[in-house]
Structure formats: C-alpha cells, structure tokens
Design a protein around this motif. Sequence first.
Motif, PDB file in Angstrom:
ATOM      1  N   LEU A  24       0.851  -1.185   0.000  1.00 28.32           N
ATOM      2  CA  LEU A  24       0.000   0.000   0.000  1.00 28.32           C
ATOM      3  C   LEU A  24       0.890   1.239   0.000  1.00 28.32           C
ATOM      4  O   LEU A  24       1.717   1.418   0.891  1.00 28.32           O
ATOM      5  CB  LEU A  24      -0.910   0.001   1.229  1.00 28.32           C
ATOM      6  CG  LEU A  24      -1.905   1.154   1.335  1.00 28.32           C
ATOM      7  CD1 LEU A  24      -2.820   1.219   0.129  1.00 28.32           C
ATOM      8  CD2 LEU A  24      -2.708   1.026   2.625  1.00 28.32           C
ATOM      9  N   VAL A  25       0.724   2.076  -1.016  1.00 27.14           N
ATOM     10  CA  VAL A  25       1.473   3.324  -1.133  1.00 27.14           C
ATOM     11  C   VAL A  25       0.506   4.455  -0.814  1.00 27.14           C
ATOM     12  O   VAL A  25      -0.474   4.660  -1.533  1.00 27.14           O
ATOM     13  CB  VAL A  25       2.081   3.487  -2.539  1.00 27.14           C
ATOM     14  CG1 VAL A  25       2.733   4.859  -2.680  1.00 27.14           C
ATOM     15  CG2 VAL A  25       3.097   2.379  -2.806  1.00 27.14           C
ATOM     16  N   VAL A  26       0.784   5.168   0.279  1.00 28.15           N
ATOM     17  CA  VAL A  26      -0.097   6.224   0.767  1.00 28.15           C
ATOM     18  C   VAL A  26       0.567   7.577   0.532  1.00 28.15           C
ATOM     19  O   VAL A  26       1.599   7.874   1.123  1.00 28.15           O
ATOM     20  CB  VAL A  26      -0.391   6.043   2.273  1.00 28.15           C
ATOM     21  CG1 VAL A  26      -1.326   7.137   2.774  1.00 28.15           C
ATOM     22  CG2 VAL A  26      -0.960   4.657   2.557  1.00 28.15           C
ATOM     23  N   ASP A  27      -0.042   8.378  -0.333  1.00 23.69           N
ATOM     24  CA  ASP A  27       0.468   9.727  -0.563  1.00 23.69           C
ATOM     25  C   ASP A  27      -0.339  10.682   0.302  1.00 23.69           C
ATOM     26  O   ASP A  27      -1.440  11.090  -0.050  1.00 23.69           O
ATOM     27  CB  ASP A  27       0.368  10.124  -2.030  1.00 23.69           C
ATOM     28  CG  ASP A  27       0.952  11.510  -2.291  1.00 23.69           C
ATOM     29  OD1 ASP A  27       1.474  12.139  -1.346  1.00 23.69           O
ATOM     30  OD2 ASP A  27       0.880  11.958  -3.442  1.00 23.69           O
ATOM     31  N   GLY A  28       0.247  11.029   1.445  1.00 22.33           N
ATOM     32  CA  GLY A  28      -0.372  11.972   2.367  1.00 22.33           C
ATOM     33  C   GLY A  28       0.077  13.398   2.135  1.00 22.33           C
ATOM     34  O   GLY A  28      -0.039  14.238   3.025  1.00 22.33           O
ATOM     35  N   GLY A  29       0.619  13.668   0.954  1.00 19.92           N
ATOM     36  CA  GLY A  29       1.050  15.017   0.623  1.00 19.92           C
ATOM     37  C   GLY A  29       2.243  15.489   1.431  1.00 19.92           C
ATOM     38  O   GLY A  29       2.547  16.680   1.462  1.00 19.92           O
ATOM     39  N   GLY A  30       2.926  14.555   2.097  1.00 21.12           N
ATOM     40  CA  GLY A  30       4.084  14.920   2.903  1.00 21.12           C
ATOM     41  C   GLY A  30       3.738  15.624   4.206  1.00 21.12           C
ATOM     42  O   GLY A  30       4.621  16.162   4.881  1.00 21.12           O
ATOM     43  N   SER A  31       2.469  15.590   4.595  1.00 22.53           N
ATOM     44  CA  SER A  31       2.054  16.276   5.825  1.00 22.53           C
ATOM     45  C   SER A  31       2.741  15.684   7.049  1.00 22.53           C
ATOM     46  O   SER A  31       2.800  14.462   7.218  1.00 22.53           O
ATOM     47  CB  SER A  31       0.540  16.170   6.017  1.00 22.53           C
ATOM     48  OG  SER A  31       0.181  16.706   7.277  1.00 22.53           O
ATOM     49  N   LEU A  32       3.236  16.568   7.888  1.00 21.35           N
ATOM     50  CA  LEU A  32       3.855  16.154   9.152  1.00 21.35           C
ATOM     51  C   LEU A  32       2.977  16.548  10.336  1.00 21.35           C
ATOM     52  O   LEU A  32       3.454  16.644  11.463  1.00 21.35           O
ATOM     53  CB  LEU A  32       5.245  16.791   9.272  1.00 21.35           C
ATOM     54  CG  LEU A  32       6.231  16.425   8.162  1.00 21.35           C
ATOM     55  CD1 LEU A  32       7.545  17.165   8.347  1.00 21.35           C
ATOM     56  CD2 LEU A  32       6.454  14.917   8.098  1.00 21.35           C
ATOM     57  N   ARG A  33       1.670  16.731  10.099  1.00 19.71           N
ATOM     58  CA  ARG A  33       0.761  17.190  11.155  1.00 19.71           C
ATOM     59  C   ARG A  33      -0.197  16.131  11.677  1.00 19.71           C
ATOM     60  O   ARG A  33      -0.820  16.337  12.712  1.00 19.71           O
ATOM     61  CB  ARG A  33      -0.060  18.383  10.657  1.00 19.71           C
ATOM     62  CG  ARG A  33       0.804  19.559  10.259  1.00 19.71           C
ATOM     63  CD  ARG A  33       0.001  20.754   9.872  1.00 19.71           C
ATOM     64  NE  ARG A  33      -1.000  20.428   8.858  1.00 19.71           N
ATOM     65  CZ  ARG A  33      -1.646  21.339   8.147  1.00 19.71           C
ATOM     66  NH1 ARG A  33      -1.417  22.616   8.344  1.00 19.71           N
ATOM     67  NH2 ARG A  33      -2.515  20.981   7.241  1.00 19.71           N
ATOM     68  N   ARG A  34      -0.341  15.000  10.982  1.00 21.60           N
ATOM     69  CA  ARG A  34      -1.264  13.940  11.382  1.00 21.60           C
ATOM     70  C   ARG A  34      -0.676  12.585  11.004  1.00 21.60           C
ATOM     71  O   ARG A  34       0.018  12.462  10.014  1.00 21.60           O
ATOM     72  CB  ARG A  34      -2.631  14.085  10.681  1.00 21.60           C
ATOM     73  CG  ARG A  34      -3.360  15.376  10.940  1.00 21.60           C
ATOM     74  CD  ARG A  34      -4.029  15.353  12.284  1.00 21.60           C
ATOM     75  NE  ARG A  34      -4.670  16.632  12.567  1.00 21.60           N
ATOM     76  CZ  ARG A  34      -5.748  16.755  13.304  1.00 21.60           C
ATOM     77  NH1 ARG A  34      -6.314  15.704  13.860  1.00 21.60           N
ATOM     78  NH2 ARG A  34      -6.249  17.942  13.538  1.00 21.60           N
ATOM     79  N   ALA A  35      -1.010  11.558  11.781  1.00 20.65           N
ATOM     80  CA  ALA A  35      -0.551  10.198  11.498  1.00 20.65           C
ATOM     81  C   ALA A  35      -1.584   9.477  10.639  1.00 20.65           C
ATOM     82  O   ALA A  35      -2.744   9.357  11.022  1.00 20.65           O
ATOM     83  CB  ALA A  35      -0.326   9.437  12.797  1.00 20.65           C
ATOM     84  N   LEU A  36      -1.158   8.985   9.484  1.00 19.59           N
ATOM     85  CA  LEU A  36      -2.053   8.271   8.583  1.00 19.59           C
ATOM     86  C   LEU A  36      -2.138   6.781   8.884  1.00 19.59           C
ATOM     87  O   LEU A  36      -2.958   6.079   8.298  1.00 19.59           O
ATOM     88  CB  LEU A  36      -1.599   8.481   7.139  1.00 19.59           C
ATOM     89  CG  LEU A  36      -1.712   9.925   6.644  1.00 19.59           C
ATOM     90  CD1 LEU A  36      -1.033  10.087   5.289  1.00 19.59           C
ATOM     91  CD2 LEU A  36      -3.168  10.345   6.584  1.00 19.59           C
TER      92      LEU A  36
END
Length: 165
Positions: A61-73
Amino acid sequence: MSATTPDLCDANPDEVRVADPIFRSYGGRDFFGGQIVTVKCFEDNSKVKELVATPGKGKVLVVDGGGSLRRALLGDQLASQAAANGWEGILINGCLRDVQIIATLDLGVQALASHPMKTEKRGLGEVDVPVTFAGLTLLPGEWLYADANGILVSPSALERTPRMG
C-alpha cells in the motif's frame, strides 16, 4: 538468501527507479515488496482504513499523504489489520504513530516521521491513482521493493533471490 535493494539494482539497472532517501523504516519486516496499490489522501486516513481491511497478499500500500507532518495516517490498529490481511508493506508519504507496536508486526512500514495526532475521518481520498513524491511517480500495478538501503519501483516483478551462475 533474499536479495536486498542493492542486489535488485545491480541485477536490474535499466528496470528500476529509486526513490529519494527520505523515508525511515518502522515495521517489523526488514525487506518488503509487492504490487502497488495507491491511495492519495491528506490528513484523512479513511481510505487507508478501507484498504487494509481487504486481502493484501503480494501487495504494498502506497499512501500519498502530501508529505504532511501534522497527522498520522497509520497507527497500530490499522497496521495490525494490514498484517492480519497479508499486506507485504506500507509506504507513507506522511506520518504514522504507535511506533513501538508497529515495530513488532510482520509488516514492512516506511514513512517520513512519527506524529502522535490521529487524523479526522471525513471519507476523503482517492484509490488507484498515480501518485508523485520522493522524485518518483508511482502507478497502481507497478512493483515496489524496500529495505534499509532504499526504495525501488519497477514496472514488473523482479526476482528476489540472487541469480546463480
């Protein structure tokens, strides 16, 4: 003996693309690989939750979270579910949490960092779309291999054991 990402690079120099070295390993598996399933989401892991509940044998699973460092996916519950459903690994362009528990699971996990804050579940995100980060565009159906040396992507499956002869 299983191959490492350097072995795969050496054996397949014209087939592999290498991600920028920005990820850290958190999972219990040192090496993981499989066919890519993508999810694009930003600070909302609703689609991640849906996907880890499905069979994942032979898949990453490849999750692109936009590089956000504010929330855990990803946290321990979703990671445990992914391991129970046979997922080979998860690569997150973003954060995870519950690192001590995730380290004990039979699951490869790499992410940018850890963060204690969970996401809000708003049902947002896209599945099986091209994602671009770490100097690569990753397509659903391609193959990803990862270990402490780095992350590789190939259009087709690569042989995982060193060739003899």
